[in-house]
Design a protein around this motif. Structure first.
Motif, PDB file in Angstrom:
ATOM      1  N   TRP A   9       0.810  -1.062  -0.013  1.00  0.00           N
ATOM      2  CA  TRP A   9       0.229  -0.123  -0.052  1.00  0.00           C
ATOM      3  C   TRP A   9       0.946   1.303   0.034  1.00  0.00           C
ATOM      4  N   GLU A  10       1.786   1.154   0.858  1.00  0.00           N
ATOM      5  CA  GLU A  10       2.713   2.483   0.974  1.00  0.00           C
ATOM      6  C   GLU A  10       3.494   2.746  -0.572  1.00  0.00           C
ATOM      7  N   THR A  11       3.781   1.685  -1.221  1.00  0.00           N
ATOM      8  CA  THR A  11       4.357   1.862  -2.641  1.00  0.00           C
ATOM      9  C   THR A  11       3.397   2.351  -3.425  1.00  0.00           C
ATOM     10  N   ARG A  12       2.322   2.213  -3.464  1.00  0.00           N
ATOM     11  CA  ARG A  12       1.304   2.662  -4.105  1.00  0.00           C
ATOM     12  C   ARG A  12       1.078   4.299  -4.007  1.00  0.00           C
ATOM     13  N   VAL A  13       1.079   4.680  -2.633  1.00  0.00           N
ATOM     14  CA  VAL A  13       0.988   6.065  -2.413  1.00  0.00           C
ATOM     15  C   VAL A  13       2.261   6.859  -2.758  1.00  0.00           C
ATOM     16  N   GLY A  14       3.442   6.115  -2.520  1.00  0.00           N
ATOM     17  CA  GLY A  14       4.731   6.259  -3.114  1.00  0.00           C
ATOM     18  C   GLY A  14       5.450   7.686  -2.466  1.00  0.00           C
ATOM     19  N   THR A  15       5.011   8.223  -1.290  1.00  0.00           N
ATOM     20  CA  THR A  15       5.629   9.333  -0.710  1.00  0.00           C
ATOM     21  C   THR A  15       6.053   9.124   0.901  1.00  0.00           C
ATOM     22  N   VAL A  16       6.078   7.719   1.417  1.00  0.00           N
ATOM     23  CA  VAL A  16       6.028   7.646   2.634  1.00  0.00           C
ATOM     24  C   VAL A  16       7.301   7.010   2.993  1.00  0.00           C
ATOM     25  N   HIS A  17       8.107   7.761   3.831  1.00  0.00           N
ATOM     26  CA  HIS A  17       9.450   7.333   4.282  1.00  0.00           C
ATOM     27  C   HIS A  17       9.512   6.316   5.233  1.00  0.00           C
ATOM     28  N   ASP A  18       8.547   6.598   6.484  1.00  0.00           N
ATOM     29  CA  ASP A  18       8.269   5.781   7.633  1.00  0.00           C
ATOM     30  C   ASP A  18       6.924   6.148   7.949  1.00  0.00           C
ATOM     31  N   PHE A  19       5.999   5.187   8.975  1.00  0.00           N
ATOM     32  CA  PHE A  19       5.001   5.242   9.361  1.00  0.00           C
ATOM     33  C   PHE A  19       4.930   4.437  10.461  1.00  0.00           C
ATOM     34  N   ARG A  20       4.222   4.810  11.569  1.00  0.00           N
ATOM     35  CA  ARG A  20       4.328   4.311  12.806  1.00  0.00           C
ATOM     36  C   ARG A  20       3.184   4.369  13.595  1.00  0.00           C
ATOM     37  N   HIS A  78      18.487  13.378   5.425  1.00  0.00           N
ATOM     38  CA  HIS A  78      18.529  13.990   3.974  1.00  0.00           C
ATOM     39  C   HIS A  78      17.163  14.533   3.360  1.00  0.00           C
ATOM     40  N   PRO A  79      16.939  15.763   3.823  1.00  0.00           N
ATOM     41  CA  PRO A  79      15.729  16.482   3.760  1.00  0.00           C
ATOM     42  C   PRO A  79      15.427  16.552   2.092  1.00  0.00           C
ATOM     43  N   ASP A  80      16.351  16.639   1.366  1.00  0.00           N
ATOM     44  CA  ASP A  80      16.268  17.004  -0.017  1.00  0.00           C
ATOM     45  C   ASP A  80      15.894  15.692  -0.790  1.00  0.00           C
ATOM     46  N   LEU A  81      15.821  14.577  -0.474  1.00  0.00           N
ATOM     47  CA  LEU A  81      15.635  13.228  -1.106  1.00  0.00           C
ATOM     48  C   LEU A  81      14.484  12.824  -0.791  1.00  0.00           C
ATOM     49  N   SER A  82      13.756  12.688  -1.881  1.00  0.00           N
ATOM     50  CA  SER A  82      12.382  12.178  -1.793  1.00  0.00           C
ATOM     51  C   SER A  82      12.299  10.342  -1.836  1.00  0.00           C
ATOM     52  N   VAL A  83      11.355   9.999  -1.551  1.00  0.00           N
ATOM     53  CA  VAL A  83      11.231   8.423  -1.521  1.00  0.00           C
ATOM     54  C   VAL A  83      11.717   8.071  -3.223  1.00  0.00           C
ATOM     55  N   ASP A 137      13.391   9.844  -5.296  1.00  0.00           N
ATOM     56  CA  ASP A 137      14.966   9.923  -5.352  1.00  0.00           C
ATOM     57  C   ASP A 137      15.926   8.822  -5.086  1.00  0.00           C
ATOM     58  N   ILE A 138      15.366   8.184  -3.689  1.00  0.00           N
ATOM     59  CA  ILE A 138      16.104   7.060  -2.997  1.00  0.00           C
ATOM     60  C   ILE A 138      16.007   5.960  -3.866  1.00  0.00           C
ATOM     61  N   SER A 139      14.861   5.610  -4.229  1.00  0.00           N
ATOM     62  CA  SER A 139      14.607   4.608  -5.343  1.00  0.00           C
ATOM     63  C   SER A 139      15.479   4.554  -6.540  1.00  0.00           C
ATOM     64  N   LYS A 140      15.563   5.799  -7.163  1.00  0.00           N
ATOM     65  CA  LYS A 140      16.535   5.785  -8.246  1.00  0.00           C
ATOM     66  C   LYS A 140      17.794   5.554  -7.852  1.00  0.00           C
ATOM     67  N   MET A 141      18.277   6.001  -6.676  1.00  0.00           N
ATOM     68  CA  MET A 141      19.719   5.913  -6.248  1.00  0.00           C
ATOM     69  C   MET A 141      19.897   4.580  -5.910  1.00  0.00           C
ATOM     70  N   LYS A 142      19.191   3.666  -5.422  1.00  0.00           N
ATOM     71  CA  LYS A 142      19.228   2.119  -5.169  1.00  0.00           C
ATOM     72  C   LYS A 142      19.258   1.462  -6.506  1.00  0.00           C
ATOM     73  N   LYS A 143      18.475   1.926  -7.453  1.00  0.00           N
ATOM     74  CA  LYS A 143      18.583   1.218  -8.788  1.00  0.00           C
ATOM     75  C   LYS A 143      19.917   1.564  -9.501  1.00  0.00           C
ATOM     76  N   LEU A 144      20.353   2.684  -9.354  1.00  0.00           N
ATOM     77  CA  LEU A 144      21.625   3.286 -10.069  1.00  0.00           C
ATOM     78  C   LEU A 144      22.707   2.601  -9.459  1.00  0.00           C
ATOM     79  N   SER A 145      22.853   2.432  -8.112  1.00  0.00           N
ATOM     80  CA  SER A 145      23.728   1.868  -7.382  1.00  0.00           C
ATOM     81  C   SER A 145      24.116   0.451  -7.775  1.00  0.00           C
TER      82      SER A 145
END
Length: 172
Positions: free
Chosen positions: A63-74, A146-151, A153-161
């Motif tokens: 579900w959170e991948t569908r939303v696509g903007t959540v870093h963490d949720f508790r 890392h305030p300037d990295l969105s979800v 952005d992080i996903s793209k960096m993981k794929k690139l890495s």
């Protein structure tokens, strides 16, 4: 923010913390925070929550991948199981985030909260949405590594890495 800050070497990296422009919560760069407190149904709400939480947890990534903007949720029960505390870190403004939840993850929320959270009817229900807004809290303190990295952005960096590592592995 109020209060006087003494400028020194420890404040050189201070982050610009602002209030959300369109709702509750604070923001640093692309990252926003929100906390909510809701009343637990005294007639078995805590037990119902515990019986549903394993499924809710198992479906979180979907579900959170569908939303696509959540870093963490508790979510946690507090005050002797009488209240729920929600803490969320996400990208962007408050209103688009709430709209994304309504559009993308309403079945997930509607599967756990009825009968648990007093006043919760449905993520599409106007009274429920207003209850969420009314129960929202703004943090007194917020720090983001890392305030300037969105979800995204992080996903793209993981794929690139991974691609770079695969290339290096293939070359060796």
């Amino acid at each position: 923010m109020s209060g006087k800050v003494i400028q020194n070497e420890r404040t050189a990296l201070a982050q610009n913390v602002i209030n959300q422009p369109d709702g509750p919560g604070k923001r640093i760069g692309k990252r926003s925070e929100l906390a909510l407190i809701g009343q637990v149904n005294p007639d078995g709400g805590a037990e119902l929550f515990r019986s549903r939480i394993a499924q809710f947890q198992a479906e979180a990534a979907y579900w959170e991948t569908r939303v696509g903007t959540v870093h963490d949720f508790r979510i946690t029960l507090i005050d002797n199981d009488t209240r729920l505390l929600f803490m969320i870190t996400y990208d962007g403004d408050f209103k688009p985030y709430v709209q994304d939840i309504i559009e993308q993850a309403h079945p997930w929320f509607d599967a756990i909260f009825p009968g648990i959270w007093v006043g919760y009817k449905s993520a599409h229900d106007a009274a429920t949405i207003q209850m969420v807004v009314d129960s929202a809290l703004t943090a007194d303190f917020l720090y983001v590594a890392h305030p300037d990295l969105s979800v995204h952005d992080i996903s793209k960096m993981k794929k690139l890495s991974k691609a770079v590592n695969d290339l290096f592995d293939a070359a060796s």
